[in-house]
Enzyme design. Structure first.
Site, short mmCIF file in Angstrom:
data_model
loop_
_atom_site.label_atom_id
_atom_site.label_comp_id
_atom_site.label_asym_id
_atom_site.label_seq_id
_atom_site.Cartn_x
_atom_site.Cartn_y
_atom_site.Cartn_z
N CYS A 8 0.88 -1.09 0.04
CA CYS A 8 0.11 -0.05 0.09
C CYS A 8 0.95 1.14 -0.34
CB CYS A 8 -1.10 0.04 1.10
SG CYS A 8 -0.16 0.02 2.75
N ASN A 11 2.52 1.56 4.21
CA ASN A 11 2.73 0.20 4.88
C ASN A 11 2.40 0.53 6.73
OD1 ASN A 11 5.67 -2.05 5.25
ND2 ASN A 11 3.81 -2.53 4.95
N CYS A 13 -0.80 0.73 7.32
CA CYS A 13 -2.50 0.47 7.59
C CYS A 13 -2.72 -0.53 6.97
CB CYS A 13 -3.47 1.72 7.11
SG CYS A 13 -3.00 3.18 8.13
N ARG A 14 -3.36 -0.36 5.56
CA ARG A 14 -3.79 -1.59 4.67
C ARG A 14 -3.09 -2.84 4.39
NH1 ARG A 14 -5.27 2.06 -0.31
NH2 ARG A 14 -3.24 2.96 0.55
N SER A 15 -1.87 -2.74 4.07
CA SER A 15 -0.93 -3.58 3.76
C SER A 15 -0.52 -4.54 4.91
CB SER A 15 0.28 -3.21 2.99
OG SER A 15 1.28 -2.43 3.42
N ASP A 127 -8.23 4.06 1.50
CA ASP A 127 -7.21 4.34 2.34
C ASP A 127 -7.74 4.66 3.91
OD1 ASP A 127 -4.95 4.97 3.61
OD2 ASP A 127 -3.89 5.64 1.92
#
Ligand code: 4NP
Length: 158
Positions: A8, A11, A13-15, A127
Site C-alpha cells: 500500500c 505500509n 494501515c492496509r498492507s 485508504d
C-alpha cells in the site's frame, strides 16, 4: 512455498492489515507452512532516516477487535525492484499502488495484482488513513484474502 507481498502507500494501515489477516487465516487452516507473507510501501512517507514506523494504532485496534495477532516489531519498508523476483504475488490495494508498483519494479501485470480483483471487482481498498474507516478496510481485506486463497486453490497451488 507461496511468497506473497502486500503493498500500500504507507505500509502502516492496509498492507499490514492484509499481511496479518492472511497469516491468521492460513494459520487457522493449518497451511501456514506453505506461505511466506510480508508487506511493503510504495512511498517513503512512513520511513524516516531508513527507519519505518510501526503499524498505525487504529489499524492495530481493528486487528485486535477481530482477534488477529500482529507483530509489534513490524516496521514500514519500501518496495524494491528485487522484490518482484523474490515474491510470487505482489498484491496492491488500489490503482495508484499498482501504478507505483509497476514504476518501482519495472514490470506490468505478471505477478502484480490488486487485492479485490480476486473477488471479481476492480475496486480499490479505500485508504483508512484518509477515510478513518478501519472497519470497512478490514472487511475488504478479509474478502480479498479469502478470495485470493480460493484462487490459489483453483489454480492447484494449494
Ligand atoms: P496505508 O495508509 O497506505 O494504508 O498504510 C497510509 C498511511 C500513511 C500515509 C498514507 C497512507 N502517509 O501519507 O503518511
Amino acid at each position: 512455498m507461496i511468497k506473497v507481498l502486500f503493498i500500500c502507500l504507507g505500509n502502516i494501515c492496509r498492507s499490514p492489515m492484509a499481511e496479518f489477516t492472511l497469516k491468521h487465516i492460513v494459520t487457522q487452516r493449518g497451511i501456514a507452512h506453505q506461505f511466506e507473507i510480508a508487506s511493503a510501501a510504495t512511498s517513503t512517507e512512513e520511513i524516516w532516516n531508513g527507519i519505518g514506523n510501526p503499524i498505525y494504532p487504529p489499524a492495530r485496534k481493528e486487528l485486535e477487535k477481530h482477534g488477529i495477532p500482529y507483530d509489534e516489531n513490524k516496521r514500514a519498508v519500501q518496495l524494491k525492484k528485487a522484490d518482484y523476483d523474490y515474491y510470487d504475488y505482489l498484491i496492491g490495494m488500489d490503482a495508484m499502488n499498482i501504478r507505483d508498483m509497476e514504476r518501482i519494479t519495472g514490470h506490468r501485470g505478471g505477478k502484480i495484482s490488486m487485492l479485490l480483483s480476486y473477488t471479481g471487482s476492480n475496486a480499490g481498498i479505500s485508504d483508512p488513513w484518509y477515510s478513518g474507516n478501519f472497519d470497512e478496510t478490514y472487511r475488504d481485506v478479509v474478502k480479498g484474502c479469502t478470495a485470493f486463497l480460493e484462487f490459489l486453490h483453483k489454480e492447484g497451488k494449494l
